[in-house]
Every structure is written in structure tokens, then in C-alpha cells.
Design a protein around this motif. Structure first.
Motif, PDB file in Angstrom:
ATOM      1  N   GLU A 162       0.836  -1.204   0.000  1.00  0.00           N
ATOM      2  CA  GLU A 162       0.000   0.000   0.000  1.00  0.00           C
ATOM      3  C   GLU A 162       0.873   1.258   0.000  1.00  0.00           C
ATOM      4  OE1 GLU A 162      -4.068   1.778   1.957  1.00  0.00           O
ATOM      5  OE2 GLU A 162      -3.502  -0.325   2.169  1.00  0.00           O
ATOM      6  N   ALA A 163       1.982   1.206   0.745  1.00  0.00           N
ATOM      7  CA  ALA A 163       2.899   2.348   0.751  1.00  0.00           C
ATOM      8  C   ALA A 163       3.492   2.557  -0.639  1.00  0.00           C
ATOM      9  CB  ALA A 163       4.005   2.129   1.780  1.00  0.00           C
ATOM     10  N   ARG A 164       3.819   1.466  -1.308  1.00  0.00           N
ATOM     11  CA  ARG A 164       4.392   1.570  -2.648  1.00  0.00           C
ATOM     12  C   ARG A 164       3.342   2.076  -3.648  1.00  0.00           C
ATOM     13  NH1 ARG A 164       9.045   0.844  -4.280  1.00  0.00           N
ATOM     14  NH2 ARG A 164       9.737  -0.076  -2.319  1.00  0.00           N
ATOM     15  N   ALA A 165       2.097   1.630  -3.479  1.00  0.00           N
ATOM     16  CA  ALA A 165       1.027   2.134  -4.349  1.00  0.00           C
ATOM     17  C   ALA A 165       0.820   3.628  -4.132  1.00  0.00           C
ATOM     18  CB  ALA A 165      -0.265   1.367  -4.074  1.00  0.00           C
ATOM     19  N   ALA A 166       0.914   4.058  -2.870  1.00  0.00           N
ATOM     20  CA  ALA A 166       0.791   5.490  -2.577  1.00  0.00           C
ATOM     21  C   ALA A 166       1.928   6.270  -3.230  1.00  0.00           C
ATOM     22  CB  ALA A 166       0.797   5.713  -1.064  1.00  0.00           C
ATOM     23  N   LEU A 167       3.131   5.706  -3.184  1.00  0.00           N
ATOM     24  CA  LEU A 167       4.285   6.352  -3.816  1.00  0.00           C
ATOM     25  C   LEU A 167       4.075   6.493  -5.323  1.00  0.00           C
ATOM     26  CD1 LEU A 167       7.156   7.458  -3.806  1.00  0.00           C
ATOM     27  CD2 LEU A 167       8.000   5.099  -3.809  1.00  0.00           C
ATOM     28  N   ASP A 168       3.580   5.421  -5.945  1.00  0.00           N
ATOM     29  CA  ASP A 168       3.322   5.463  -7.389  1.00  0.00           C
ATOM     30  C   ASP A 168       2.272   6.526  -7.728  1.00  0.00           C
ATOM     31  OD1 ASP A 168       5.142   3.443  -7.755  1.00  0.00           O
ATOM     32  OD2 ASP A 168       3.642   1.852  -7.892  1.00  0.00           O
ATOM     33  N   GLY A 169       1.213   6.567  -6.926  1.00  0.00           N
ATOM     34  CA  GLY A 169       0.151   7.539  -7.185  1.00  0.00           C
ATOM     35  C   GLY A 169       0.612   8.974  -6.992  1.00  0.00           C
ATOM     36  N   LEU A 170       1.398   9.207  -5.941  1.00  0.00           N
ATOM     37  CA  LEU A 170       1.911  10.550  -5.694  1.00  0.00           C
ATOM     38  C   LEU A 170       2.916  10.968  -6.766  1.00  0.00           C
ATOM     39  CD1 LEU A 170       2.337  10.328  -1.817  1.00  0.00           C
ATOM     40  CD2 LEU A 170       0.673  11.721  -3.064  1.00  0.00           C
ATOM     41  N   THR A 171       3.642   9.989  -7.306  1.00  0.00           N
ATOM     42  CA  THR A 171       4.577  10.275  -8.397  1.00  0.00           C
ATOM     43  C   THR A 171       3.827  10.769  -9.628  1.00  0.00           C
ATOM     44  OG1 THR A 171       6.166   8.629  -7.609  1.00  0.00           O
ATOM     45  CG2 THR A 171       6.318   9.273  -9.923  1.00  0.00           C
ATOM     46  N   VAL A 172       2.688  10.137  -9.921  1.00  0.00           N
ATOM     47  CA  VAL A 172       1.859  10.576 -11.046  1.00  0.00           C
ATOM     48  C   VAL A 172       1.379  12.006 -10.807  1.00  0.00           C
ATOM     49  CG1 VAL A 172      -0.307  10.185 -12.281  1.00  0.00           C
ATOM     50  CG2 VAL A 172       1.148   8.250 -11.671  1.00  0.00           C
ATOM     51  N   LYS A 173       0.998  12.317  -9.576  1.00  0.00           N
ATOM     52  CA  LYS A 173       0.546  13.671  -9.247  1.00  0.00           C
ATOM     53  C   LYS A 173       1.654  14.691  -9.497  1.00  0.00           C
ATOM     54  CE  LYS A 173      -3.685  13.021  -7.707  1.00  0.00           C
ATOM     55  NZ  LYS A 173      -4.853  13.649  -8.393  1.00  0.00           N
ATOM     56  N   LEU A 174       2.890  14.325  -9.143  1.00  0.00           N
ATOM     57  CA  LEU A 174       4.014  15.227  -9.396  1.00  0.00           C
ATOM     58  C   LEU A 174       4.169  15.503 -10.887  1.00  0.00           C
ATOM     59  CD1 LEU A 174       6.758  13.836  -6.953  1.00  0.00           C
ATOM     60  CD2 LEU A 174       5.497  15.985  -6.733  1.00  0.00           C
ATOM     61  N   LEU A 175       4.061  14.446 -11.681  1.00  0.00           N
ATOM     62  CA  LEU A 175       4.190  14.605 -13.132  1.00  0.00           C
ATOM     63  C   LEU A 175       3.064  15.466 -13.692  1.00  0.00           C
ATOM     64  CD1 LEU A 175       5.170  10.945 -14.089  1.00  0.00           C
ATOM     65  CD2 LEU A 175       6.677  12.939 -14.013  1.00  0.00           C
ATOM     66  N   GLN A 176       1.853  15.247 -13.177  1.00  0.00           N
ATOM     67  CA  GLN A 176       0.720  16.045 -13.640  1.00  0.00           C
ATOM     68  C   GLN A 176       0.885  17.517 -13.278  1.00  0.00           C
ATOM     69  OE1 GLN A 176      -2.514  13.942 -11.777  1.00  0.00           O
ATOM     70  NE2 GLN A 176      -2.830  12.569 -13.537  1.00  0.00           N
ATOM     71  N   ASN A 177       1.594  17.769 -12.170  1.00  0.00           N
ATOM     72  CA  ASN A 177       1.865  19.142 -11.738  1.00  0.00           C
ATOM     73  C   ASN A 177       3.140  19.698 -12.361  1.00  0.00           C
ATOM     74  OD1 ASN A 177      -0.425  19.266 -10.098  1.00  0.00           O
ATOM     75  ND2 ASN A 177       0.662  18.407  -8.332  1.00  0.00           N
ATOM     76  N   LYS A 178       3.658  18.948 -13.364  1.00  0.00           N
ATOM     77  CA  LYS A 178       4.845  19.363 -14.119  1.00  0.00           C
ATOM     78  C   LYS A 178       6.100  19.446 -13.258  1.00  0.00           C
ATOM     79  CE  LYS A 178       2.296  21.769 -17.761  1.00  0.00           C
ATOM     80  NZ  LYS A 178       1.005  21.208 -17.372  1.00  0.00           N
ATOM     81  N   GLU A 179       6.187  18.606 -12.240  1.00  0.00           N
ATOM     82  CA  GLU A 179       7.397  18.511 -11.429  1.00  0.00           C
ATOM     83  C   GLU A 179       8.248  17.366 -11.946  1.00  0.00           C
ATOM     84  OE1 GLU A 179       7.739  18.919  -7.248  1.00  0.00           O
ATOM     85  OE2 GLU A 179       5.678  19.643  -7.033  1.00  0.00           O
ATOM     86  N   ARG A 180       9.478  17.655 -12.270  1.00  0.00           N
ATOM     87  CA  ARG A 180      10.428  16.642 -12.728  1.00  0.00           C
ATOM     88  C   ARG A 180      11.582  16.588 -11.739  1.00  0.00           C
ATOM     89  NH1 ARG A 180       6.428  16.603 -15.308  1.00  0.00           N
ATOM     90  NH2 ARG A 180       6.193  16.541 -17.591  1.00  0.00           N
ATOM     91  N   ARG A 181      11.764  15.457 -11.144  1.00  0.00           N
ATOM     92  CA  ARG A 181      12.826  15.321 -10.151  1.00  0.00           C
ATOM     93  C   ARG A 181      13.784  14.221 -10.566  1.00  0.00           C
ATOM     94  NH1 ARG A 181       9.518  15.409  -4.394  1.00  0.00           N
ATOM     95  NH2 ARG A 181       8.368  17.358  -4.756  1.00  0.00           N
ATOM     96  N   GLY A 182      15.006  14.341 -10.053  1.00  0.00           N
ATOM     97  CA  GLY A 182      16.003  13.317 -10.336  1.00  0.00           C
ATOM     98  C   GLY A 182      16.856  13.704 -11.536  1.00  0.00           C
TER      99      GLY A 182
END
Length: 353
Positions: free
Chosen positions: A128-148
Motif C-alpha cells: 500500500e505504501a508503494r502504491a501510494a508512492l506510485d500515485g503521488l509520483t503521477v501527481k508530481l508529473l501532472q503538476n509538471k514537477e520533474r525530479r532526479g
């Protein structure tokens, strides 16, 4: 009544007491000794860099639990989901968020460390923690945040010429040539040359056999064969021979023994300082590429990616490339490197107009 067991960590003490109740105190002692041996074996076979990573991940978890007022030794669903959100939001010491790939690595290492401390972390809670991480990562991309940093720069054959021609006529320059050219041809990670002994590199009538005994997986324990190349200027075999001859002539004889490090650190004065470690290999690769004027500085993974893409471009078989570099034959990372080349040659836009 069963005799008390000696003091131990609470979770181990409870286990020993259970054994004592079931089998008697003598058997419980022997089983406890077997557990200690198993712990020692696990520690001995775990690479030092892996242990270092776990330690760093644990320090991140300690910061998280302190700042959030949560128990250190509790790996509940809520704690882990909150953890990944915190990692992405503000987890770094400077208050900024980690890149999703880094957060994923930290989560995995933290779960391992929690279990080592006797904390039960269920697969469902971790998932569930990993699923939350995946979902939050998508949110970052949708908000045009690129990290790494993205993929490491790829070392290419023309760059090898630049590197070789920029190397000074010194022991350090000879080592740099051998480090880059051999590393490119066996698809090295930074820890690979750092772990090699001189005796792990053997001359053969057709080239070199490099016995890579360090790596992240069993697929990295391999004998990589490096053939003589057509152009002596960038031939890894010739570069290795020149480096070893110069080392024998200019350094203490102990550095030429079979049990000495294959690649040594060298002071500005020309004095050998010891064997190279992964960090010094990474720094050397970057420094060498900058000195040569390579447009994008190399990282510790550039030679590895470079080998895969260059071999693919030459039409080499996927399995042959995987075996040479110690990848699993269906490695996702290797397939990702191939896409760098395949995406252009096998492309739907080719000759459309």
C-alpha cells in the motif's frame, strides 16, 4: 518450571524462551548460537555498500519519526504511507523532497531495517505504501514537477578517443586509459573495478579475461572476455598492458602482486595511495570525461550504458550483451538501454515523407 534464558534482545529472548519450553534449555542455547551464526553469515555476504545504504535509509527513517512524533519501531500501514508522502514532500535534510526513484529505494531499505529490528511489516502494508508512492509520483508529473537526474550520460565510442588523447603521459594517465577502456568493454559499474584484484585480470592470446566477483546480483559474478580491438589507440587490452607495465616500473613492487588492487589511487606526486573504492572510481570517471571535453560529464554508470548501446548498435545478440555485462537476460534496465538505439532505427516515423 523452565530455567530462565540469558539476557538478549527482547525479540530474540522471547524466541529462545519458546525453544527452551519446547526443547529444553540446552537445545535452546544451541539454537541461539545457530541464530548468531546465521546473523554473522548474513552480515559477511552482504556487500559493504548495501549495508551503508541500509544505514543511510535508517537515518532517514529516524528523522521522519522524530519530526512526525511517531514511534521508531512501528511499521504500520499509516506510518509507511505517511513516510512516502513525507519523503516526496520534504524528506531531504535541506527540506526539499526526494525524487520518486530515491524515495522508492529508501522505502525498500527502511522496510529491511525495520524487520532487522524485529518490527513486523506486512506485505500488504508495504504494497500500500508503494502504491501510494506510485500515485503521488503521477501527481508530481501532472503538476509538471520533474525530479532526479534521469538516465546517466551514455559513453560513446568517439568519446573514447577524446578521453585517450586527453590522458597525460603519466602513471595516472595510463591508469585512466585502462580504467575507461576496460570498463567500457565489460560494462562496468563503479564498484566493479574497485573490487578487482590484479590477479582477477588475466591475459589471453585473444585478449583479457576479467573475473568480476563484485556486484549486486549473482549475474554479476562472471568472467568477462575482452577481445583485442582493431584500433590499438582505444584497445582495452593494450591499455591494460601499458598501465601494468608502468605501474611495475614506477611504483612499489607490492602494487604489482596478484593480490593487490587492480586499479590504484595515485597522488598528484605520482605516489600510489591504495586501492580505488567505488566513490573514487565514480569521481575519476567524471574527472576523466571533463578533462577530455565530453559534452555531458560521465557518471559511474556511463560506461555500462555505453557498452550496451554500442554493442546493440553493432547488432550483437541480446543474450551475449547481457552475459558480458552481468545483466539478467530479461533485465528491464538493459532493455531500457536498448531503447536508446532501437527507438531510432525501428521507428514508425522512418521515411514517412
Amino acid at each position: 518450571m523452565t530455567a530462565p534464558v540469558p539476557a538478549a534482545q527482547p525479540e530474540r529472548a522471547a524466541l529462545i524462551q519458546k525453544w527452551a519450553d519446547r526443547h529444553g534449555i540446552d537445545a535452546a542455547h544451541r539454537l541461539a548460537q545457530a541464530e548468531d551464526l546465521a546473523d554473522a553469515v548474513a552480515k559477511a555476504i552482504t556487500p559493504a555498500n548495501t549495508e551503508d545504504t541500509y544505514a543511510k535509509n535508517w537515518r532517514v527513517w529516524e528523522r521522519f519519526t522524530t519530526t512526525q512524533g511517531l514511534p521508531l519501531l512501528e511499521g504500520s500501514r499509516g506510518a509507511l504511507v505517511t513516510y512516502v508522502a513525507w519523503l516526496l514532500r520534504e524528506g531531504q535534510t535541506n527540506g526539499s523532497g526526494y525524487a520518486p526513484s530515491s524515495a522508492s529505494t529508501i522505502l525498500a531499505g527502511t522496510v529491511v531495517s525495520l524487520r532487522r529490528h524485529g518490527v513486523t511489516v506486512s506485505r500488504d502494508d508495504q504494497a500500500e505504501a508503494r502504491a501510494a508512492l506510485d500515485g503521488l509520483t503521477v501527481k508530481l508529473l501532472q503538476n509538471k514537477e520533474r525530479r532526479g537526474r534521469g538516465k546517466a550520460t551514455t559513453a560513446q565510442v568517439p568519446d573514447l578517443y577524446r578521453v585517450v588523447r586527453a590522458c597525460p603521459d603519466t602513471l595516472t594517465g595510463a591508469r585512466d586509459k585502462a580504467l575507461i577502456l576496460t570498463g567500457f568493454h565489460y560494462a562496468s559499474r563503479a564498484q566493479d573495478p574497485a573490487g578487482l584484484l590484479a590477479g582477477d585480470v588475466a591475459l589471453h592470446p585473444r585478449g583479457l579475461i576479467v573475473s568480476i566477483l563484485t556486484g549486486k546480483t549473482k549475474h554479476s559474478v562472471r568472467d568477462a572476455k575482452i577481445r583485442y580491438q582493431n584500433d590499438p589507440e582505444i584497445c582495452p587490452v593494450e591499455a591494460w598492458k601499458a598501465y601494468r607495465a608502468r605501474l611495475a616500473a614506477e611504483a612499489d613492487p607490492k602494487w604489482s602482486r596478484p593480490d593487490a588492487p587492480a586499479f590504484v589511487g595515485i597522488h598528484r606526486s605520482g605516489t600510489v595511495t591504495g586501492g580505488m573504492v567505488p566513490d573514487s572510481v565514480t569521481r575519476a570517471i567524471k574527472r576523466i570525461s571533463v578533462r577530455a571535453g565530453v559534452k555531458l560529464a560521465w557518471t559511474g554508470h556511463s560506461l555500462r550504458i555505453g557498452h550496451a548501446t554500442a554493442a546493440r548498435k553493432k547488432g550483437r545478440d541480446v543474450i551475449v550483451i547481457a552475459d558480458q555485462g552481468g545483466w539478467a537476460r530479461h533485465s528491464r534496465s538493459l532493455n531500457g538501454y536498448f531503447q536508446i538505439e532501437d527507438g531510432w532505427d525501428d521507428n514508425s516515423t522512418a521515411d514517412l515523407t
